[in-house]
Design a protein around this motif. Structure first.
Motif, PDB file in Angstrom:
ATOM      1  N   PHE A 153      -7.446   4.252 -11.790  1.00  0.00           N
ATOM      2  CA  PHE A 153      -7.612   5.614 -12.305  1.00  0.00           C
ATOM      3  C   PHE A 153      -6.991   6.686 -11.404  1.00  0.00           C
ATOM      4  O   PHE A 153      -6.687   7.774 -11.858  1.00  0.00           O
ATOM      5  CB  PHE A 153      -9.106   5.925 -12.479  1.00  0.00           C
ATOM      6  CG  PHE A 153      -9.815   4.944 -13.368  1.00  0.00           C
ATOM      7  CD1 PHE A 153      -9.511   4.868 -14.714  1.00  0.00           C
ATOM      8  CD2 PHE A 153     -10.756   4.073 -12.848  1.00  0.00           C
ATOM      9  CE1 PHE A 153     -10.147   3.958 -15.533  1.00  0.00           C
ATOM     10  CE2 PHE A 153     -11.394   3.159 -13.660  1.00  0.00           C
ATOM     11  CZ  PHE A 153     -11.099   3.095 -15.007  1.00  0.00           C
ATOM     12  N   VAL A 154      -6.847   6.375 -10.105  1.00  0.00           N
ATOM     13  CA  VAL A 154      -6.347   7.364  -9.152  1.00  0.00           C
ATOM     14  C   VAL A 154      -4.955   6.954  -8.683  1.00  0.00           C
ATOM     15  O   VAL A 154      -4.771   5.884  -8.108  1.00  0.00           O
ATOM     16  CB  VAL A 154      -7.294   7.503  -7.942  1.00  0.00           C
ATOM     17  CG1 VAL A 154      -6.736   8.519  -6.944  1.00  0.00           C
ATOM     18  CG2 VAL A 154      -8.685   7.917  -8.400  1.00  0.00           C
ATOM     19  N   LYS A 155      -3.984   7.827  -8.903  1.00  0.00           N
ATOM     20  CA  LYS A 155      -2.607   7.564  -8.469  1.00  0.00           C
ATOM     21  C   LYS A 155      -2.420   7.972  -7.015  1.00  0.00           C
ATOM     22  O   LYS A 155      -1.902   7.196  -6.199  1.00  0.00           O
ATOM     23  CB  LYS A 155      -1.632   8.340  -9.364  1.00  0.00           C
ATOM     24  CG  LYS A 155      -0.165   8.041  -9.077  1.00  0.00           C
ATOM     25  CD  LYS A 155       0.721   8.795 -10.081  1.00  0.00           C
ATOM     26  CE  LYS A 155       2.199   8.493  -9.836  1.00  0.00           C
ATOM     27  NZ  LYS A 155       3.058   9.219 -10.811  1.00  0.00           N
ATOM     28  N   GLU A 161      -2.765   2.955  -4.595  1.00  0.00           N
ATOM     29  CA  GLU A 161      -2.538   1.516  -4.769  1.00  0.00           C
ATOM     30  C   GLU A 161      -2.185   0.863  -3.436  1.00  0.00           C
ATOM     31  O   GLU A 161      -2.660  -0.228  -3.120  1.00  0.00           O
ATOM     32  CB  GLU A 161      -1.423   1.279  -5.785  1.00  0.00           C
ATOM     33  CG  GLU A 161      -1.231  -0.196  -6.122  1.00  0.00           C
ATOM     34  CD  GLU A 161      -0.266  -0.401  -7.277  1.00  0.00           C
ATOM     35  OE1 GLU A 161      -0.081  -1.571  -7.657  1.00  0.00           O
ATOM     36  OE2 GLU A 161       0.284   0.599  -7.792  1.00  0.00           O
ATOM     37  N   LYS A 162      -1.359   1.533  -2.637  1.00  0.00           N
ATOM     38  CA  LYS A 162      -0.966   0.976  -1.343  1.00  0.00           C
ATOM     39  C   LYS A 162      -2.051   1.181  -0.281  1.00  0.00           C
ATOM     40  O   LYS A 162      -2.274   0.324   0.572  1.00  0.00           O
ATOM     41  CB  LYS A 162       0.338   1.630  -0.865  1.00  0.00           C
ATOM     42  CG  LYS A 162       1.564   1.240  -1.670  1.00  0.00           C
ATOM     43  CD  LYS A 162       2.810   1.877  -1.064  1.00  0.00           C
ATOM     44  CE  LYS A 162       4.070   1.469  -1.818  1.00  0.00           C
ATOM     45  NZ  LYS A 162       5.290   2.100  -1.233  1.00  0.00           N
ATOM     46  N   PHE A 163      -2.711   2.340  -0.319  1.00  0.00           N
ATOM     47  CA  PHE A 163      -3.708   2.670   0.705  1.00  0.00           C
ATOM     48  C   PHE A 163      -4.992   3.169   0.030  1.00  0.00           C
ATOM     49  O   PHE A 163      -5.287   4.361   0.035  1.00  0.00           O
ATOM     50  CB  PHE A 163      -3.165   3.752   1.644  1.00  0.00           C
ATOM     51  CG  PHE A 163      -1.791   3.471   2.178  1.00  0.00           C
ATOM     52  CD1 PHE A 163      -1.604   2.578   3.210  1.00  0.00           C
ATOM     53  CD2 PHE A 163      -0.676   4.097   1.625  1.00  0.00           C
ATOM     54  CE1 PHE A 163      -0.333   2.311   3.703  1.00  0.00           C
ATOM     55  CE2 PHE A 163       0.594   3.848   2.105  1.00  0.00           C
ATOM     56  CZ  PHE A 163       0.775   2.937   3.142  1.00  0.00           C
ATOM     57  N   PRO A 164      -5.771   2.269  -0.564  1.00  0.00           N
ATOM     58  CA  PRO A 164      -6.973   2.705  -1.298  1.00  0.00           C
ATOM     59  C   PRO A 164      -8.105   3.184  -0.397  1.00  0.00           C
ATOM     60  O   PRO A 164      -8.978   3.927  -0.834  1.00  0.00           O
ATOM     61  CB  PRO A 164      -7.385   1.451  -2.070  1.00  0.00           C
ATOM     62  CG  PRO A 164      -6.847   0.311  -1.239  1.00  0.00           C
ATOM     63  CD  PRO A 164      -5.568   0.816  -0.646  1.00  0.00           C
ATOM     64  N   ASN A 165      -8.102   2.744   0.882  1.00  0.00           N
ATOM     65  CA  ASN A 165      -9.213   3.073   1.784  1.00  0.00           C
ATOM     66  C   ASN A 165      -8.878   4.234   2.715  1.00  0.00           C
ATOM     67  O   ASN A 165      -7.812   4.244   3.330  1.00  0.00           O
ATOM     68  CB  ASN A 165      -9.566   1.853   2.642  1.00  0.00           C
ATOM     69  CG  ASN A 165     -10.229   0.757   1.826  1.00  0.00           C
ATOM     70  OD1 ASN A 165     -11.367   0.887   1.405  1.00  0.00           O
ATOM     71  ND2 ASN A 165      -9.494  -0.328   1.600  1.00  0.00           N
TER      72      ASN A 165
END
Length: 577
Positions: free
Chosen positions: A416-418, A129-133
Motif C-alpha cells: 500500500f505504501v510506495k 519495498e526496498k527499505f520497509p523498516n
C-alpha cells in the motif's frame, strides 16, 4: 500491552566486568535466539531465560569493544569487555532515526553569532519495498520551540539547524489520551490527506504515557547545578533561573531533598542536602546567588554527580538539574569530551535535566549532548512563563519518567505504501556519515503525549479509503522500552489501520499539529514544503486552535510575526539582486 518472554527451560546467568575486574552495569545484551535486548544490573550481573541449551550473546557498552560469545545455559558466564583504544572515538554521536542500509545526503553549515547548533540532515523519502523498516527514538525535549520563539520575538530569522521539528510538534502535549488501567502506554494512529501536497498522505502516530499519581511518586533527590559565572550576569540568565527554581521549590514535598552546587570561578556546594519542608531556607539560598568568574563546567558536573550519588535514594527520583547558557570555558569544552564524561557518570543511575538560558553565546549543541547522554531531557527558558510551564505545569513530564530508552520501529507495508518520509527526528550530520552507529532511545515522562508524522506516497492515490484493507494495515509499529530501575526491555506492538479521514474531518488537535509542523518546516527552509505558504499555515492554525489554550493562541501570534520577518527578508534579497 507488553510482549512477554515465553516460559523457558534454561536460565543464563553471569557477570560483565572490565579489564580491571570491575563490574559494568547497563551493558546491552542481545540474546540471539529471540533477538531480545537485556541489560546487566548494578553489580554487572545478568539473568536471562532461554528455550535452548546452546545460544549466543552479544555485549556492547559505550567506550568498550563489543563482544559476541557462544554459551551453554547450564554454565556461569564470566564476560570481560576491553576498553576501546584511545585513538578510537568512544562516544560517537547517536542516531535518533535510522533506515537500515539507506544512505542520506548532507548539508552546509549555518552560522549565527557565537551560538552553536548541531548540523542536521533531514530525513528523505524512502522506497518502502526496498527499505520497509525505519526506526526512531522518542524524544520529549521541547527546547527548540522556546528558542525559536526567542529569535522571532527579537525580529530575527531562525538558524535552520535550531529547528528540531519534532520538538515543536510535541511542545503542546497534543491529543493526550490516558492509557487503559494497568497499561504504561496507549498508541493510536490516524491517516489523512496532506494539506501541502495533494499527491501525498499524512500518517500520525500518537504515543501516550500513563500519568503517575503524585501522592504515590517516590521521594526525589534533586541537585540544582547552577551556573553563576560572569556570562550569567544578565536579566534573562541568572535572575530568570532564580525565579524559575523558586517556582519549582514551592512544589516540593517534605520527603524530597534539594542540594545546590554552584560554579563561577570556583565550584562549591552552596546548599547541603535539605528537606523539601524547609522551603524558605532553600529559596533564601537561591536568592543569595551572584554571577562572577569563569565557567568550570567539567568540575561542576562531576561535583553535582558525586553529591547526587552520596544522597542517592534507592527506587527514588535521582536527578541533577543543570541550569546554564552552556558556555563552558574551563575544563572540557567540546561536545565529544562532554559526551564521554556524561556517558561515564550516567552509570550511577542519576538522570540529568538541562535548562538553557541566554542569547548570543548560547550553546544549544552542548546542552543537547549533555541531556541525551545523561538519560535526561532539555528545555530552553526564554521567559518566566516558559519556566512555569517546564517546572510547575509540566513538572511530572519534566522530572518523573515512566520509561527509558524508548525507541520505535516502523515496518511499512509495500503493498500500500510506495514511499515514506519521517518528518523531524533528523540526525546530526556526522552521525549520518557513520554507517556503524546504533540508535539511541529516549525518555518518556509521566503524562506525556508524543506525536510523530510521516509523509506517505501511496501505491494507488485512491486506495486509502475508509474501506477495510489488509489485516496487517499500512504499517506495523514495534515499540521497545525499559521501565525505570529495570534493566530488561519490553515490547509493545501496534498495527496502523487504514483509518483514512479527510484533513478537515480529522481531530482538531491533529490539524493544529499539522500547522505547527508546517511552520517548523517553513522556518527550517525545508525543501520538502516549498509549495506551502504562510497563509495556508495560518488558515489551518486559526481553524483548529483551542482559544482557551494560551500557548496555542500565542502560536498564532508567532506565525504572524514570522511571516513578516521572512517576507521582509525575501523583499530585501530581491532588491539586492
Amino acid at each position: 500491552m507488553c510482549a512477554q518472554v515465553a516460559r523457558s527451560q534454561y536460565y543464563i546467568r553471569g557477570e560483565v566486568k572490565n579489564e580491571k575486574n570491575q563490574p559494568l552495569q547497563n551493558v546491552k545484551i542481545v540474546l540471539h535466539s529471540n533477538h531480545l535486548l537485556y541489560y546487566s544490573g548494578n553489580s554487572g550481573a545478568f539473568g536471562i531465560t532461554t528455550r535452548v541449551l546452546s545460544d549466543s550473546l552479544s555485549f556492547s557498552l559505550d567506550g568498550y569493544e563489543p563482544k559476541t560469545i557462544k554459551i551453554n545455559a547450564d554454565q556461569w558466564q564470566d564476560v570481560n569487555l576491553k576498553t576501546l583504544p584511545s585513538n578510537v572515538n568512544r562516544n560517537r554521536p547517536k542516531l535518533i532515526s535510522v533506515t537500515k542500509n539507506f544512505n542520506q545526503t548532507s548539508k552546509y553549515r549555518w552560522y549565527v553569532n557565537n551560538e552553536t547548533y548541531f548540523q542536521l540532515v533531514e530525513n528523505e523519502y524512502v522506497n518502502a519495498e526496498k527499505f520497509p523498516n525505519t526506526g526512531f527514538s522518542l524524544n520529549v525535549n521541547k527546547a527548540s520551540y522556546s528558542n525559536i520563539r526567542r529569535f522571532i520575538n527579537m525580529g530575527s530569522t531562525v538558524p535552520p539547524d535550531a529547528v528540531r521539528t519534532e520538538e515543536l510538534l510535541n511542545y503542546f502535549n497534543l491529543h493526550r489520551r490516558e492509557p487503559e488501567p494497568g497499561d504504561v502506554f496507549k498508541i493510536q494512529s490516524q491517516l489523512s490527506s496532506c494539506p501541502w501536497d495533494e499527491d501525498k498522505q499524512l500518517l500520525f502516530l500518537n504515543i501516550n504515557a500513563r500519568k503517575l499519581d503524585l501522592n504515590k511518586i517516590p521521594p526525589g533527590n534533586f541537585v540544582f547545578l547552577i551556573d553563576v559565572s560572569g556570562s550569567m550576569d544578565m536579566p534573562n540568565r541568572l535572575p530568570l533561573l532564580q525565579a524559575a527554581f523558586q517556582l519549582f521549590v514551592k512544589n516540593l514535598r517534605p520527603i524530597d531533598t534539594v542540594s545546590i552546587v554552584t560554579y563561577g570561578g570556583t565550584v562549591g556546594i552552596h546548599l547541603p542536602p535539605t528537606s523539601g519542608a524547609e522551603k524558605e531556607k532553600i529559596i533564601e539560598s537561591i536568592e543569595e546567588l551572584e554571577a562572577s568568574g569563569d565557567t568550570p563546567g567539567e568540575a561542576a558536573i562531576m561535583t553535582a554527580y558525586q553529591l547526587a550519588e552520596h544522597t542517592f535514594i534507592k527506587d527514588g527520583i535521582n536527578r541533577v538539574i543543570l541550569a546554564t547558557d552552556g558556555d563552558f570555558n574551563v575544563g572540557l569544552t567540546s561536545e565529544k569530551a562532554l559526551d564521554e564524561m556524561i556517558t561515564k557518570e550516567r552509570q550511577s543511575g542519576v538522570f540529568l535535566t538541562c535548562l538553557g538560558v541566554g542569547m548570543g553565546n548560547f550553546k544549544d549543541s552542548k546542552l543537547e549532548t549533555l541531556a541525551k547522554r545523561g538519560n535526561g531531557n532539555y528545555a530552553y527558558l526564554d521567559d518566566i512563563g516558559e519556566a512555569e510551564k517546564v517546572l510547575v505545569k509540566e513538572l511530572t513530564q519534566t522530572f518523573y519518567a515512566v520509561a527509558d530508552d524508548v525507541y520505535m520501529n516502523m515496518q511499512f507495508n509495500p503493498k500500500f505504501v510506495k514511499q515514506y518520509r519521517l518528518i523531524g527526528f533528523d540526525n546530526k550530520r556526522d552521525a549520518v556519515s557513520d554507517s556503524t552507529i546504533e540508535m539511541e532511545g529516549g525518555e518518556l515522562g509521566s503524562g506525556s503525549s508524543v506525536l510523530a508524522m510521516f509523509e506517505i506516497i501511496p501505491q494507488d492515490p485512491k486506495q486509502f479509503a475508509p474501506d477495510p484493507l489488509d489485516k496487517d494495515g499500512i504499517a506495523r509499529l514495534s515499540m521497545r522500552y525499559s521501565l525505570c530501575n529495570d534493566t530488561s526491555h519490553k515490547v509493545m506492538e501496534y498495527s496502523c489501520p487504514a483509518n483514512y479521514a479527510e484533513f478537515k474531518e480529522m481531530d482538531k488537535e491533529l490539524q493544529f499539529a499539522t500547522a505547527v509542523t508546517m511552520f517548523a518546516l517553513k522556518i527550517k527552509q525545508s525543501k520538502y514544503i516549498k509549495d506551502a505558504d504562510w497563509l495556508g499555515i495560518e488558515t489551518i492554525a486559526t481553524s483548529s486552535y483551542n482559544e482557551k489554550d494560551y500557548l496555542q493562541t500565542e502560536f498564532l501570534q508567532m506565525i504572524d510575526k514570522a511571516q513578516k520577518i521572512y517576507k521582509s527578508k525575501k523583499t530585501k534579497k530581491k532588491k539586492d539582486e
